[in-house]
Scaffold this motif. Structure first.
Motif, short mmCIF file in Angstrom:
data_model
loop_
_atom_site.label_atom_id
_atom_site.label_comp_id
_atom_site.label_asym_id
_atom_site.label_seq_id
_atom_site.Cartn_x
_atom_site.Cartn_y
_atom_site.Cartn_z
N ILE A 451 0.84 -1.21 0.00
CA ILE A 451 0.00 0.00 0.00
C ILE A 451 0.87 1.25 0.00
O ILE A 451 2.05 1.18 0.38
CB ILE A 451 -0.97 -0.04 1.21
CG1 ILE A 451 -2.13 0.95 1.03
CG2 ILE A 451 -0.24 0.24 2.52
CD1 ILE A 451 -3.31 0.70 1.97
N GLY A 453 3.41 3.87 -0.82
CA GLY A 453 4.63 3.82 -1.62
C GLY A 453 4.97 2.41 -2.09
O GLY A 453 5.73 2.24 -3.04
N SER A 454 4.43 1.42 -1.43
CA SER A 454 4.70 0.04 -1.84
C SER A 454 3.72 -0.44 -2.89
O SER A 454 3.68 -1.63 -3.19
CB SER A 454 4.66 -0.87 -0.60
OG SER A 454 5.73 -0.54 0.24
N SER A 509 6.42 -4.55 1.60
CA SER A 509 6.20 -3.62 2.72
C SER A 509 7.56 -3.26 3.31
O SER A 509 8.29 -4.15 3.76
CB SER A 509 5.31 -4.26 3.79
OG SER A 509 5.22 -3.40 4.90
N LYS A 510 7.86 -1.99 3.30
CA LYS A 510 9.14 -1.56 3.84
C LYS A 510 9.27 -2.03 5.30
O LYS A 510 10.26 -2.58 5.70
CB LYS A 510 9.27 -0.04 3.73
CG LYS A 510 10.54 0.52 4.32
CD LYS A 510 10.67 2.00 4.08
CE LYS A 510 11.85 2.57 4.85
NZ LYS A 510 12.04 3.98 4.67
N THR A 511 8.22 -1.80 6.07
CA THR A 511 8.28 -2.10 7.51
C THR A 511 7.86 -3.53 7.81
O THR A 511 8.24 -4.08 8.83
CB THR A 511 7.32 -1.16 8.25
OG1 THR A 511 6.03 -1.29 7.62
CG2 THR A 511 7.77 0.27 8.18
N THR A 514 2.81 -2.87 8.31
CA THR A 514 1.64 -2.06 7.92
C THR A 514 0.37 -2.92 8.01
O THR A 514 0.29 -3.99 7.39
CB THR A 514 1.83 -1.51 6.50
OG1 THR A 514 3.03 -0.75 6.50
CG2 THR A 514 0.68 -0.64 6.06
N GLN A 653 0.85 11.01 -3.72
CA GLN A 653 1.51 10.56 -2.50
C GLN A 653 2.91 11.17 -2.38
O GLN A 653 3.30 11.69 -1.34
CB GLN A 653 1.64 9.04 -2.43
CG GLN A 653 2.16 8.61 -1.05
CD GLN A 653 2.88 7.27 -1.00
OE1 GLN A 653 3.15 6.66 -2.03
NE2 GLN A 653 3.18 6.80 0.18
N GLU A 657 2.65 13.58 0.72
CA GLU A 657 3.24 12.99 1.92
C GLU A 657 4.61 13.63 2.20
O GLU A 657 5.03 13.74 3.34
CB GLU A 657 3.39 11.47 1.76
CG GLU A 657 3.52 10.74 3.08
CD GLU A 657 3.33 9.22 2.95
OE1 GLU A 657 2.22 8.74 3.19
OE2 GLU A 657 4.30 8.53 2.62
N VAL A 809 0.92 10.62 9.25
CA VAL A 809 0.05 9.47 8.99
C VAL A 809 -0.12 8.61 10.24
O VAL A 809 -0.89 7.65 10.23
CB VAL A 809 0.59 8.59 7.83
CG1 VAL A 809 0.73 9.39 6.55
CG2 VAL A 809 1.93 7.96 8.21
N LYS A 813 -3.48 5.93 12.46
CA LYS A 813 -3.16 4.50 12.61
C LYS A 813 -3.34 4.08 14.07
O LYS A 813 -3.89 3.03 14.37
CB LYS A 813 -1.71 4.23 12.20
CG LYS A 813 -1.43 4.33 10.72
CD LYS A 813 0.02 3.92 10.45
CE LYS A 813 0.46 4.25 9.05
NZ LYS A 813 1.87 4.01 8.80
O1 LIG Z 1 5.86 -0.17 2.88
P1 LIG Z 1 5.13 -0.06 4.15
O2 LIG Z 1 6.02 -0.07 5.34
O3 LIG Z 1 4.09 -1.14 4.25
O4 LIG Z 1 4.39 1.34 4.20
C1 LIG Z 1 3.42 1.67 3.25
C2 LIG Z 1 3.12 3.12 3.23
O5 LIG Z 1 2.65 3.55 4.47
C3 LIG Z 1 3.14 4.83 4.77
O6 LIG Z 1 4.05 4.68 5.81
C4 LIG Z 1 2.08 5.78 5.17
O7 LIG Z 1 1.21 5.22 6.07
C5 LIG Z 1 3.80 5.29 3.50
O8 LIG Z 1 4.75 6.23 3.71
C6 LIG Z 1 4.28 4.01 2.95
O9 LIG Z 1 4.57 4.16 1.60
#
Ligand SMILES: O=P(O)(O)OC[C@H]1O[C@](O)(CO)[C@@H](O)[C@@H]1O
Length: 873
Positions: A451, A453-454, A509-511, A514, A653, A657, A809, A813
């Motif tokens: 979602i 940026g991903s 997902s970077k993190t 999410t 975005q 953002e 953001v 959440k």
């Molecule tokens: O790639 P992730 O960690 O799932 O995050 C998705 C998106 O959520 C955000 O952190 C915003 O909620 C964006 O900056 C990012 O692109």
């Protein structure tokens, strides 16, 4: 400093000095010993230090940036300019200038008795006349000698004064003067005089200041130091062999000034203060005596608004409001001045409410905001995302294999290429049918879950290439869908009709935390395992993340994971594995490599082209102009190319953002609005939708993007133009309609009934710009994306914000977590929510109504997932 003797006017008093010197030196008459011969030597010399002083001064005047403009010295951001004699911020320089001139007058009036009294004479210094260590710096051997030195002092003095403050500057000047004479005393037997030792000291002080504070000034430091080195070198080449110059005096002064700056500072360190918000610069000079008081770390934004450059633009708004685009567009020279081209991309911004003067003022603002320095800081891995203490290195994602780009001293490029090599090998195995699903079938369908940026960037690129002939042929027999929203309807949309046996899922997902992505990932995992068994995960699921630990916990073998790094922001991650894995699976790695090359080409342009010709920088500055100065809060992104259908949502975005911030990078509230509201649709669809508003309603700067050669064209028999030409006719017509408008007189002349005239009038004067690409392929798409990435960074740099974090953001959440817990509680207790649950009355009512009307049932323990009909077949 020069050895004394060039001036005839001085020969008489010097002759008087001779016996005295000879006596003190222990020699006889006029000629004996070393000093005597030196004395003869200088009698024949001329005031040849001129060139030395002049060349150093040239660096001061032309090569040195305005430090005040950088926000670290002077007042109001504008700072003292060398020519502004009498400016309060250069008082000491002015006093020194006056003192030198007065002393020169005194030298003449006293028939050089003052010269005799003060000149550097080694023997007399030996004899105890210590004042001669300082006084030569206030004496000159002739008018040209004085003028050249004063010119140099006038250039360099204010720079030292604005960086070090007046008292410290005075001390440095005097220390340099004495150091110059001391060096000359030890190194040269000649009599000498002149301010140039002290002035060289100013050069040394500037060099030391910029060297010590290079972390603060960034590339500005490199430029100043480079300029000073060049000057010094030039000086040595031109004057090195000139015996009539007191090189000892110059070098002594230079060293004295540098040493004084080393000890006295200022030596700025970034820190926080217990008593104030934001980050500060604190002077940590080793000798605390003259330290400066802390300054807010800023780079200019708060003060940028008070700067002359900002004010000039504000005043310029009034001038622009007097202009009309329909008139401005008749000016051939103006049009020429507002068109640029780079790498085949043609950009015409002559339909902006702007003139070449606007451009000039915007470029001056960019200079005041240290745009160049900030761009260099980005590319060189400085942690410019200060709230997360991260570098912002997305350009490294598309750097060539042999590039060196460091984060914390480590070259990141080899890691980038290790991942790219892994992506290439993996995607080739999947595409070649070597990597098969658990039932032995090749994997031809890809579902990319992610979602923000991903998702948005890869989706935009996917759509843009889906009709490009080569990419299209590479994707034959394959499918790629994106699943972003946590709405189960989106899962059904993505998965409905897919053959699980042939489906590969990429969780992006970077993190890897999410909430939406992880629920979708669990949903799709359940969908897969329900059909293919638990072993399907190993063959049908891969991941892209910076959090490889969480990937493993999810059940994906880290071997099947593609990493990236915390220095890639989510919205800047298209060129990382985020985009490269799903898109290379679909279009092949070589096609996507061309996309990276296109991005790299624009990165190189952004980094190296002068701002005046720099496409992303100009776009970013025009954004600032439109939004902050002209007050247009919205930008319409209007590609005349259906393939760019998802471009505007991605830019939305990227831009909103990044630049939708209320505080400056140091945490202080901004005194102006930043960011812009971006929206858009491809033409001509948009024309039949919202263009009414942009023609006759609000003024919304528009960015038209056109393509000369279509990916796919149709030309029917009997049609005047091809379908693509038809599309492009609108691309050319709309900007003129916005700019020129149509007035009442024209309407009346056309016979429009009077009561309709106001309704049919177009005010015109509505700004737009046009970007024309030769064609839309993987390479040009990369260029376009990089252009917008850097345009957005440019605006953020000028606004003085952190464009690379997104704290805004978070709150929603966190609240959603609370709502989730309460919904679960209420459902399992079968009891409505109340004020005691900690929500406001409105939310309590809304939630209770939802719980009452919603039909969701939690699955019974041990039962399988409750899939909707759309996921059952
Ligand atoms: O790639 P992730 O960690 O799932 O995050 C998705 C998106 O959520 C955000 O952190 C915003 O909620 C964006 O900056 C990012 O692109």
């Amino acid at each position: 400093m020069i050895p004394l003797g060039g001036s005839r006017a001085l020969s008489r008093p010097l002759a008087a000095l001779r016996p005295c010197l000879a006596r003190l030196a222990g020699g006889g008459g006029s000629g004996g010993g070393r000093r005597g011969s030196a004395f003869r030597g200088f009698l024949g010399a001329s005031s040849g230090a001129a060139a030395a002083g002049l060349s150093l001064a040239a660096a001061g005047a032309g090569g040195l940036p305005s430090l005040a403009a950088a926000g670290y010295g002077g007042s109001g951001g504008g700072g003292p300019q060398p020519g502004q004699f009498g400016h309060p911020d250069r008082r000491v320089t002015d006093i020194l200038l006056v003192a030198n001139v007065l002393m020169f007058g005194l030298q003449s009036l006293t028939n050089n008795l003052v010269t005799v009294w003060g000149v550097k004479a080694n023997a007399l210094i030996h004899a105890g006349q210590w004042w001669r260590l300082l006084t030569p710096a206030f004496l000159h051997g002739g008018l040209s000698h004085l003028l050249v030195n004063m010119y140099s002092l006038n250039n360099l003095g204010p720079v030292v004064e604005s960086t070090a403050g007046p008292r410290r500057m005075l001390v440095m000047y005097l220390v340099s003067a004495v150091a110059g004479t001391v060096a000359s005393f030890y190194g040269s037997p000649n009599l000498s005089l002149g301010a140039s030792g002290a002035i060289f000291g100013m050069g040394g002080a500037i060099a030391m200041h910029f060297y010590l504070n290079r972390d603060i000034y960034g590339s500005r430091s490199d430029r100043v130091l480079g300029s000073l080195w060049q000057t010094l070198l030039l000086n040595l080449v031109i004057n090195g062999a000139n015996p009539r110059i007191d090189h000892w005096g110059h070098m002594g002064g230079l060293a004295g000034g540098a040493l004084a700056a080393l000890l006295l500072g200022p030596r700025w360190k970034q820190t926080t203060l217990p008593t104030a918000r934001g980050r500060w610069l604190v002077d940590a000079a080793p000798v605390p005596w003259l330290r400066s008081s802390p300054k807010p770390l800023d780079g200019g934004r708060g003060r940028l608004r008070d700067s002359p450059q900002w004010r000039a633009l504000q005043e310029h708004v009034q001038a622009i409001k007097q202009t009309q685009l329909k008139d401005l567009l008749q000016e051939e020279a103006r049009t020429d001045g507002l068109i640029r081209e780079a790498g085949g991309l043609y950009m015409d911004f002559s339909r902006q409410n702007a003139t070449p003067d606007t451009l000039k003022l915007l470029l001056e603002l960019a200079e005041a905001a240290d745009l160049r320095g900030k761009v260099d800081a980005l590319f060189s891995g400085k942690h410019i995302n200060s709230t997360e203490d991260r570098a912002v290195l997305h350009p490294a994602l598309r750097a060539p294999r042999d590039a060196v780009i460091e984060d914390a001293g480590k070259n990141v490029v080899p890691e980038v290429w290790a991942v790219l090599d892994k992506i290439k090998a993996f995607t080739e195995r999947v595409r070649g049918g070597e990597w098969k699903g658990v039932t032995g079938k090749p994997l031809t369908n890809v579902v990319s879950i992610g979602i923000g940026g991903s998702a948005l960037g890869p989706l935009f690129v996917h759509t843009a290439l889906s009709t490009e002939p080569e990419a299209m042929s590479q994707a034959a027999g394959r499918s790629l869908v994106f699943l972003a929203n946590v709405d189960p309807v989106d899962a059904v949309r993505a998965l409905h009709g897919l053959d699980a046996e042939r489906t590969l899922v990429v969780i992006v997902s970077k993190t890897f935390t999410t909430a939406e992505t992880m629920l979708n990932a669990r949903t799709v995992r359940a969908w897969l395992t329900e059909r293919l068994g638990p072993e399907a995960v190993a063959k049908h699921m891969v991941a892209v993340s910076t959090n490889l630990k969480a990937v493993a916990e999810f059940g994906i073998d880290p071997e099947n994971a593609f990493g990236f790094w915390d220095w890639v922001g989510g919205r800047f991650s298209v060129s990382s594995a985020v985009g490269m894995v799903p898109l290379s699976l679909h279009y092949s790695f070589p096609v996507m490599e061309r996309f990276l090359q296109g991005m790299r080409a624009m990165d190189d342009h952004f980094r190296s082209a002068p701002l005046h010709d720099n496409l992303p920088a100009l776009l970013g500055l025009l954004n600032v102009w439109n939004s902050t100065f002209l007050g247009h809060s919205t930008t319409a992104i209007l590609p005349y190319q259906q393939a760019l259908q998802h471009f505007a949502p991605h830019i939305q975005q990227l831009s909103m953002e990044s630049n939708g911030k209320g505080v400056a990078i140091d945490g202080t509230r901004l005194p102006y609005e930043t960011g812009e509201i971006d929206f858009g649709e491809p033409g001509t669809n948009g024309q039949h939708s919202f263009y009414q508003l942009i023609h006759q309603g609000r003024v919304i700067p528009a960015e038209f993007i056109g393509v000369a050669r279509s990916q796919q064209d149709v030309y029917l028999q009997g049609e005047k133009v091809s379908s693509h030409e038809e599309l492009m006719c609108n691309f050319f017509a709309q900007p003129d309609a916005l700019a020129m408008g149509k007035d009442a007189a024209t309407l009346r002349a056309e016979g429009v009934p009077e009561h309709l005239v106001p309704h049919k009038t177009f005010t015109g004067n509505r700004p737009s710009l046009s970007i024309l690409l030769p064609e839309l392929n993987a390479f040009t798409l990369g260029q376009l994306l990089s252009l917008y990435e850097h345009r957005i960074a440019t605006s953020g740099f000028v606004w003085g914000i952190n464009s690379f974090d997104q704290w805004g953001v978070e709150l929603g959440k966190v609240l959603a977590n609370k709502v989730r817990a309460k919904v679960q509680e209420a459902r399992s207790a079968n009891c409505p929510l109340s004020a005691a649950d900690g929500f406001c009355p409105s939310t309590v009512r809304l939630l209770n109504r939802f719980l009452q009307q919603g039909q969701t049932q939690a699955p019974a323990p041990g039962a399988g997932p409750s899939f909707p009909p759309g996921l059952k077949q």
